[in-house]
Motif scaffolding. Sequence first.
Motif, PDB file in Angstrom:
ATOM      1  N   ILE A  35      66.210  21.377  51.523  1.00 60.46           N
ATOM      2  CA  ILE A  35      66.521  21.907  51.908  1.00 60.46           C
ATOM      3  C   ILE A  35      65.040  22.529  52.517  1.00 60.46           C
ATOM      4  O   ILE A  35      64.145  23.916  52.449  1.00 60.46           O
ATOM      5  N   TYR A  36      63.717  21.502  52.516  1.00 60.42           N
ATOM      6  CA  TYR A  36      63.095  21.996  52.241  1.00 60.42           C
ATOM      7  C   TYR A  36      61.874  21.777  53.613  1.00 60.42           C
ATOM      8  O   TYR A  36      60.540  22.538  53.245  1.00 60.42           O
ATOM      9  N   THR A  37      62.035  21.753  54.861  1.00 60.57           N
ATOM     10  CA  THR A  37      61.304  21.475  56.198  1.00 60.57           C
ATOM     11  C   THR A  37      62.178  22.936  57.201  1.00 60.57           C
ATOM     12  O   THR A  37      62.859  23.513  56.367  1.00 60.57           O
ATOM     13  N   HIS A  38      61.106  23.213  58.560  1.00 62.42           N
ATOM     14  CA  HIS A  38      62.135  24.830  58.376  1.00 62.42           C
ATOM     15  C   HIS A  38      61.540  24.454  60.064  1.00 62.42           C
ATOM     16  O   HIS A  38      60.872  23.640  61.020  1.00 62.42           O
ATOM     17  N   LEU A  51      62.453  34.210  62.388  1.00 62.63           N
ATOM     18  CA  LEU A  51      63.249  34.039  62.051  1.00 62.63           C
ATOM     19  C   LEU A  51      63.386  32.836  61.557  1.00 62.63           C
ATOM     20  O   LEU A  51      62.428  31.324  61.892  1.00 62.63           O
ATOM     21  N   LEU A  52      64.042  32.984  59.933  1.00 60.93           N
ATOM     22  CA  LEU A  52      63.758  31.403  59.778  1.00 60.93           C
ATOM     23  C   LEU A  52      65.062  31.074  59.056  1.00 60.93           C
ATOM     24  O   LEU A  52      65.751  31.885  58.211  1.00 60.93           O
ATOM     25  N   ASN A  53      64.719  29.823  58.392  1.00 60.34           N
ATOM     26  CA  ASN A  53      65.943  29.562  57.902  1.00 60.34           C
ATOM     27  C   ASN A  53      66.608  30.123  56.000  1.00 60.34           C
ATOM     28  O   ASN A  53      65.128  30.247  55.919  1.00 60.34           O
ATOM     29  N   ALA A  54      67.201  29.781  55.510  1.00 63.38           N
ATOM     30  CA  ALA A  54      66.906  31.181  53.924  1.00 63.38           C
ATOM     31  C   ALA A  54      66.636  29.346  52.982  1.00 63.38           C
ATOM     32  O   ALA A  54      67.306  28.274  53.363  1.00 63.38           O
ATOM     33  N   TYR A  55      66.153  29.928  52.226  1.00 62.37           N
ATOM     34  CA  TYR A  55      66.277  29.037  51.246  1.00 62.37           C
ATOM     35  C   TYR A  55      66.812  27.576  50.193  1.00 62.37           C
ATOM     36  O   TYR A  55      67.286  29.526  48.834  1.00 62.37           O
ATOM     37  N   GLY A  56      67.693  27.456  50.626  1.00 61.83           N
ATOM     38  CA  GLY A  56      68.844  27.227  49.532  1.00 61.83           C
ATOM     39  C   GLY A  56      70.158  26.295  51.081  1.00 61.83           C
ATOM     40  O   GLY A  56      70.864  25.846  50.086  1.00 61.83           O
ATOM     41  N   ILE A  85      63.404  32.861  51.751  1.00 65.39           N
ATOM     42  CA  ILE A  85      62.868  32.505  52.026  1.00 65.39           C
ATOM     43  C   ILE A  85      61.138  31.506  51.455  1.00 65.39           C
ATOM     44  O   ILE A  85      61.359  31.485  50.661  1.00 65.39           O
ATOM     45  N   ASN A  86      61.731  30.243  51.745  1.00 65.31           N
ATOM     46  CA  ASN A  86      60.071  29.043  51.181  1.00 65.31           C
ATOM     47  C   ASN A  86      58.799  29.574  51.543  1.00 65.31           C
ATOM     48  O   ASN A  86      58.700  29.760  52.986  1.00 65.31           O
ATOM     49  N   GLN A  87      57.794  30.048  50.378  1.00 64.60           N
ATOM     50  CA  GLN A  87      56.959  30.168  50.443  1.00 64.60           C
ATOM     51  C   GLN A  87      56.135  29.633  51.675  1.00 64.60           C
ATOM     52  O   GLN A  87      55.144  29.699  51.797  1.00 64.60           O
ATOM     53  N   ALA A  88      56.159  28.166  51.411  1.00 65.40           N
ATOM     54  CA  ALA A  88      55.448  26.958  52.279  1.00 65.40           C
ATOM     55  C   ALA A  88      55.884  27.258  53.619  1.00 65.40           C
ATOM     56  O   ALA A  88      55.077  27.891  54.495  1.00 65.40           O
ATOM     57  N   GLY A  89      56.841  27.469  54.075  1.00 68.33           N
ATOM     58  CA  GLY A  89      57.547  27.587  55.237  1.00 68.33           C
ATOM     59  C   GLY A  89      57.081  28.641  55.940  1.00 68.33           C
ATOM     60  O   GLY A  89      56.284  28.897  57.369  1.00 68.33           O
ATOM     61  N   PHE A  90      56.726  30.232  55.405  1.00 68.65           N
ATOM     62  CA  PHE A  90      56.197  31.027  55.834  1.00 68.65           C
ATOM     63  C   PHE A  90      54.760  30.944  56.636  1.00 68.65           C
ATOM     64  O   PHE A  90      54.540  31.524  57.349  1.00 68.65           O
TER      65      PHE A  90
END
Length: 250
Positions: A35-38, A51-56, A85-90
Amino acid sequence: MTSIRNQVSAAEWQAREELAAAYQLAALHRMTDHIYTHISARVPGEEHHFLLNAYGLMFDEVTASNLVKVDLQGQVLLDNTGLGINQAGFIIHGAIHEHRHDAVCVMHTHTQAGIAVSAQKDGLRMLSQHAMRFHGKVAYHDYEGVVLDMDERDHILQNLGHLNVLILRNHGLLVCGDSIPDAFDQMYYLERACQIQIAAQSSGVPLIEASDTVAARVAAQFDRPGRPSKDKHWPPLLRRLDRLVPEYKS
């Protein structure tokens, strides 16, 4: 999950379908890290939203309706999952979307081959035609830890500059595209170039590396105006998804 098609513009829905397709294709090509990349994309007509993937959710769970819409401050505007969302991804994607207005889509991966090349002092080497298409187009960003510090945004942007390919040392790969199909196309061939490099190095025999002159010529050939494959690669990939996972459009 309930479709949100009636809650967004037609242009946003099309972007959602294409972005969900990119996630599903990344899963099929094993360019995932749970679940860790974007992969992110600007919302058409809403330049400060993406738009970004949901974290999980795993990449193969992403659909048009469960993508999360956020603004450049990280505020969630629409999330059908409630996962956020994942903070690192944002931090990574938000920085690029805020300052690189030509970057419609940003794709970031943590693959085995990509990380292996990112850990090599010489980075991507001109060992294959796949690599040569990126000659003179790759930037590098030194590892600073998990990307949770907003200050790292400036360093990422400085290192990326005007280029569209960034190898994050000891971390992974990142590409910017002028469309979602363009970003996926670049990442697919960048990933393949890394796989080929690791395979060639593992042979233990002397390697033939293309000269700068030859590699530059190949890169220019891939950039030539009207190259037909630039527009022809995406429709057959969507047809494959329509056969295998048509629910990505839901």
